[in-house]
Design a protein around this motif. Structure first.
Motif, PDB file in Angstrom:
ATOM      1  N   THR A   5       0.853  -1.191   0.000  1.00 36.28           N
ATOM      2  CA  THR A   5       0.000   0.000   0.000  1.00 36.28           C
ATOM      3  C   THR A   5       0.891   1.243   0.000  1.00 36.28           C
ATOM      4  O   THR A   5       1.844   1.319   0.766  1.00 36.28           O
ATOM      5  N   VAL A   6       0.552   2.180  -0.856  1.00 38.71           N
ATOM      6  CA  VAL A   6       1.362   3.396  -0.997  1.00 38.71           C
ATOM      7  C   VAL A   6       0.531   4.609  -0.617  1.00 38.71           C
ATOM      8  O   VAL A   6      -0.418   4.976  -1.311  1.00 38.71           O
ATOM      9  N   SER A   7       0.884   5.235   0.497  1.00 44.25           N
ATOM     10  CA  SER A   7       0.208   6.458   0.940  1.00 44.25           C
ATOM     11  C   SER A   7       0.880   7.648   0.251  1.00 44.25           C
ATOM     12  O   SER A   7       1.612   8.425   0.873  1.00 44.25           O
ATOM     13  N   LEU A   8       0.598   7.775  -1.016  1.00 46.12           N
ATOM     14  CA  LEU A   8       1.307   8.722  -1.885  1.00 46.12           C
ATOM     15  C   LEU A   8       1.028  10.178  -1.496  1.00 46.12           C
ATOM     16  O   LEU A   8      -0.123  10.570  -1.297  1.00 46.12           O
ATOM     17  N   ASN A   9       2.089  10.964  -1.385  1.00 43.53           N
ATOM     18  CA  ASN A   9       1.956  12.409  -1.213  1.00 43.53           C
ATOM     19  C   ASN A   9       1.832  12.999  -2.614  1.00 43.53           C
ATOM     20  O   ASN A   9       2.810  13.344  -3.258  1.00 43.53           O
ATOM     21  N   GLN A  10       0.605  13.101  -3.083  1.00 43.69           N
ATOM     22  CA  GLN A  10       0.345  13.462  -4.473  1.00 43.69           C
ATOM     23  C   GLN A  10       0.666  14.927  -4.763  1.00 43.69           C
ATOM     24  O   GLN A  10       0.285  15.817  -4.009  1.00 43.69           O
ATOM     25  N   LEU A  19       3.702  10.236 -11.714  1.00 44.52           N
ATOM     26  CA  LEU A  19       4.024   8.966 -12.367  1.00 44.52           C
ATOM     27  C   LEU A  19       5.450   8.535 -12.031  1.00 44.52           C
ATOM     28  O   LEU A  19       5.713   7.344 -11.802  1.00 44.52           O
ATOM     29  N   LEU A  20       6.374   9.488 -11.994  1.00 43.14           N
ATOM     30  CA  LEU A  20       7.750   9.169 -11.620  1.00 43.14           C
ATOM     31  C   LEU A  20       7.817   8.639 -10.192  1.00 43.14           C
ATOM     32  O   LEU A  20       8.546   7.676  -9.906  1.00 43.14           O
ATOM     33  N   LEU A  21       7.036   9.258  -9.284  1.00 40.05           N
ATOM     34  CA  LEU A  21       6.981   8.770  -7.907  1.00 40.05           C
ATOM     35  C   LEU A  21       6.424   7.351  -7.860  1.00 40.05           C
ATOM     36  O   LEU A  21       6.950   6.479  -7.156  1.00 40.05           O
ATOM     37  N   CYS A  22       5.367   7.122  -8.617  1.00 39.00           N
ATOM     38  CA  CYS A  22       4.753   5.794  -8.634  1.00 39.00           C
ATOM     39  C   CYS A  22       5.728   4.738  -9.126  1.00 39.00           C
ATOM     40  O   CYS A  22       5.793   3.627  -8.572  1.00 39.00           O
ATOM     41  N   GLU A  23       6.490   5.078 -10.154  1.00 36.33           N
ATOM     42  CA  GLU A  23       7.442   4.084 -10.669  1.00 36.33           C
ATOM     43  C   GLU A  23       8.494   3.738  -9.624  1.00 36.33           C
ATOM     44  O   GLU A  23       8.926   2.585  -9.526  1.00 36.33           O
ATOM     45  N   GLU A  24       8.916   4.711  -8.828  1.00 29.99           N
ATOM     46  CA  GLU A  24       9.881   4.422  -7.760  1.00 29.99           C
ATOM     47  C   GLU A  24       9.307   3.400  -6.786  1.00 29.99           C
ATOM     48  O   GLU A  24       9.994   2.455  -6.386  1.00 29.99           O
ATOM     49  N   TYR A  25       8.045   3.590  -6.410  1.00 24.88           N
ATOM     50  CA  TYR A  25       7.410   2.644  -5.487  1.00 24.88           C
ATOM     51  C   TYR A  25       7.225   1.271  -6.150  1.00 24.88           C
ATOM     52  O   TYR A  25       7.412   0.235  -5.500  1.00 24.88           O
ATOM     53  N   ILE A  26       6.838   1.276  -7.401  1.00 26.22           N
ATOM     54  CA  ILE A  26       6.632   0.010  -8.114  1.00 26.22           C
ATOM     55  C   ILE A  26       7.936  -0.773  -8.197  1.00 26.22           C
ATOM     56  O   ILE A  26       7.956  -1.995  -7.991  1.00 26.22           O
ATOM     57  N   ASN A  27       9.016  -0.072  -8.461  1.00 31.71           N
ATOM     58  CA  ASN A  27      10.344  -0.723  -8.516  1.00 31.71           C
ATOM     59  C   ASN A  27      10.691  -1.345  -7.161  1.00 31.71           C
ATOM     60  O   ASN A  27      11.119  -2.506  -7.082  1.00 31.71           O
ATOM     61  N   LYS A  28      10.493  -0.581  -6.097  1.00 31.70           N
ATOM     62  CA  LYS A  28      10.784  -1.094  -4.750  1.00 31.70           C
ATOM     63  C   LYS A  28       9.903  -2.301  -4.420  1.00 31.70           C
ATOM     64  O   LYS A  28      10.368  -3.297  -3.865  1.00 31.70           O
ATOM     65  N   ALA A  29       8.636  -2.205  -4.757  1.00 27.17           N
ATOM     66  CA  ALA A  29       7.711  -3.295  -4.470  1.00 27.17           C
ATOM     67  C   ALA A  29       8.079  -4.551  -5.247  1.00 27.17           C
ATOM     68  O   ALA A  29       8.033  -5.663  -4.712  1.00 27.17           O
ATOM     69  N   SER A  30       8.449  -4.373  -6.483  1.00 21.91           N
ATOM     70  CA  SER A  30       8.855  -5.511  -7.308  1.00 21.91           C
ATOM     71  C   SER A  30      10.063  -6.214  -6.707  1.00 21.91           C
ATOM     72  O   SER A  30      10.147  -7.451  -6.695  1.00 21.91           O
ATOM     73  N   ASN A  31      10.990  -5.432  -6.186  1.00 28.22           N
ATOM     74  CA  ASN A  31      12.189  -6.010  -5.556  1.00 28.22           C
ATOM     75  C   ASN A  31      11.852  -6.793  -4.291  1.00 28.22           C
ATOM     76  O   ASN A  31      12.645  -7.625  -3.847  1.00 28.22           O
ATOM     77  N   GLU A  32      10.684  -6.519  -3.701  1.00 29.94           N
ATOM     78  CA  GLU A  32      10.228  -7.239  -2.503  1.00 29.94           C
ATOM     79  C   GLU A  32       9.250  -8.364  -2.856  1.00 29.94           C
ATOM     80  O   GLU A  32       8.600  -8.922  -1.980  1.00 29.94           O
ATOM     81  N   SER A 210      -3.158   4.354   5.707  1.00 29.90           N
ATOM     82  CA  SER A 210      -3.459   3.148   4.938  1.00 29.90           C
ATOM     83  C   SER A 210      -3.277   1.921   5.819  1.00 29.90           C
ATOM     84  O   SER A 210      -2.294   1.821   6.553  1.00 29.90           O
ATOM     85  N   ASN A 211      -4.229   0.999   5.725  1.00 31.23           N
ATOM     86  CA  ASN A 211      -4.176  -0.215   6.528  1.00 31.23           C
ATOM     87  C   ASN A 211      -4.969  -1.339   5.880  1.00 31.23           C
ATOM     88  O   ASN A 211      -5.862  -1.085   5.062  1.00 31.23           O
ATOM     89  N   MET A 223       5.418  -4.951   6.863  1.00 32.04           N
ATOM     90  CA  MET A 223       6.822  -4.583   6.806  1.00 32.04           C
ATOM     91  C   MET A 223       6.915  -3.228   6.105  1.00 32.04           C
ATOM     92  O   MET A 223       6.249  -3.006   5.089  1.00 32.04           O
ATOM     93  N   GLU A 224       7.691  -2.337   6.658  1.00 34.17           N
ATOM     94  CA  GLU A 224       7.859  -1.023   6.044  1.00 34.17           C
ATOM     95  C   GLU A 224       9.079  -1.000   5.136  1.00 34.17           C
ATOM     96  O   GLU A 224      10.162  -1.426   5.526  1.00 34.17           O
ATOM     97  N   VAL A 225       8.879  -0.510   3.942  1.00 36.67           N
ATOM     98  CA  VAL A 225       9.978  -0.271   3.003  1.00 36.67           C
ATOM     99  C   VAL A 225       9.879   1.200   2.630  1.00 36.67           C
ATOM    100  O   VAL A 225       9.059   1.605   1.808  1.00 36.67           O
ATOM    101  N   GLY A 226      10.696   2.020   3.283  1.00 35.04           N
ATOM    102  CA  GLY A 226      10.517   3.461   3.156  1.00 35.04           C
ATOM    103  C   GLY A 226       9.180   3.816   3.778  1.00 35.04           C
ATOM    104  O   GLY A 226       8.885   3.444   4.915  1.00 35.04           O
ATOM    105  N   ASP A 227       8.326   4.511   3.030  1.00 30.31           N
ATOM    106  CA  ASP A 227       6.992   4.833   3.531  1.00 30.31           C
ATOM    107  C   ASP A 227       5.928   3.983   2.840  1.00 30.31           C
ATOM    108  O   ASP A 227       4.759   4.368   2.759  1.00 30.31           O
ATOM    109  N   MET A 228       6.338   2.819   2.349  1.00 29.85           N
ATOM    110  CA  MET A 228       5.414   1.853   1.762  1.00 29.85           C
ATOM    111  C   MET A 228       5.232   0.695   2.736  1.00 29.85           C
ATOM    112  O   MET A 228       6.181   0.252   3.373  1.00 29.85           O
ATOM    113  N   LYS A 229       3.988   0.223   2.871  1.00 29.07           N
ATOM    114  CA  LYS A 229       3.691  -0.904   3.739  1.00 29.07           C
ATOM    115  C   LYS A 229       3.498  -2.162   2.896  1.00 29.07           C
ATOM    116  O   LYS A 229       2.815  -2.120   1.866  1.00 29.07           O
TER     117      LYS A 229
END
Length: 260
Positions: A5-10, A19-32, A210-211, A223-229
């Motif tokens: 879940t990404v509590s994006l600061n839009q 979109l650039l922010l989203c891709e950063e989160y998607i990359n991190k999530a994919s790595n997990e 987000s929960n 598990m927290e990865v940066g500000d992503m849960k």
């Protein structure tokens, strides 16, 4: 299933930067090894009624095209929100794209937020949406829908998980948490709420809220990865819980139809 879940600061009405922010989160999530990543309502714009600027033609939508590309590139399913043109108004919509870039489902918000005048700009949806992914049946809702338990009762008949993506302000954050928990307890399924953070151009503040709640109304560990849960959910847990304590079997649907 593993969910991020990404509590994006839009960034207000800035599709390119969001979109650039989203891709950063998607990359991190994919790595997990995340199966599904979820972003808030109107993902690339924030909750705006500037429909002339933000609305897109569905068949030519750059937002949809970009998220499809990202899902394939990072081998991950994505749930995101956007605004789609419809006649002289628009639709507040969420779209579920699987890890191969296929659109599994589209949902249009059934309850525009009349308090803010959303109905002046957005047509209401008229259909429920439940999609199947990774052996889960997943119902889709958006923000204000959360206040209407009948919608969740209907979705729960076919869903293991119902997701709500939102721009739900800080001043009503207690309502948000309470309603998410209540929807989980009432329907004895997983409920995920994904909200934004930061401050928008309407002066509304948002906090990280987000929960995911389980069928017993408990917040799921993450598990927290940066500000992503990152959560792991298992519908077998729900089935075992309901074997011991099942309240949904006692619903009197025909009676409710008569009194409502």
């Amino acid at each position: 299933m593993i969910i991020a879940t990404v509590s994006l600061n839009q960034i207000w009405e800035n599709k390119k930067e969001n979109l650039l922010l989203c891709e950063e989160y998607i990359n991190k999530a994919s790595n997990e090894n995340v199966d599904l990543i979820i972003f808030p309502e109107m993902t690339l714009t924030g909750f705006s009624t500037n429909i002339r600027l933000i609305a897109e033609d569905e068949e030519e939508s750059n937002t949809i095209g970009k998220f499809i590309e990202l899902s394939k590139l990072y081998n991950i399913a994505i749930l995101f929100g956007l605004v789609i043109k419809e006649n002289n108004k628009t639709l507040n919509r969420s779209i579920f794209v699987d890890n191969k870039g296929a659109i599994l489902g589209k949902y249009t918000k059934i309850h525009p937020f009349s308090f803010s005048g959303e109905g002046e700009y957005f047509n209401a949806g008229t259909e429920l949406t439940v999609i199947s992914f990774n052996d889960f049946n997943i119902g889709l809702t958006i923000c204000y829908d959360l206040r209407f338990p009948e919608l969740y009762s209907a979705l729960s008949k076919k869903s293991d998980l119902v997701i709500n993506i939102a721009n739900w302000p800080k001043k009503r954050a207690d309502h948000w948490a309470t309603l998410l928990k209540a929807r989980a307890i009432e329907n004895q399924i997983f409920i995920a709420g994904v909200n934004r953070t930061g401050k928008d151009e309407n002066g509304l503040e948002y906090i990280e809220s987000s929960n995911i709640f389980n069928a017993n109304g408990e917040k799921m560990k993450f598990m927290e990865v940066g500000d992503m849960k990152i959560y792991e959910i298992n519908k077998d847990w729900t089935n075992k819980f309901k074997e011991k304590f099942n309240t949904t079997n006692d619903r009197k649907i025909e009676f409710y139809k008569r009194i409502l």
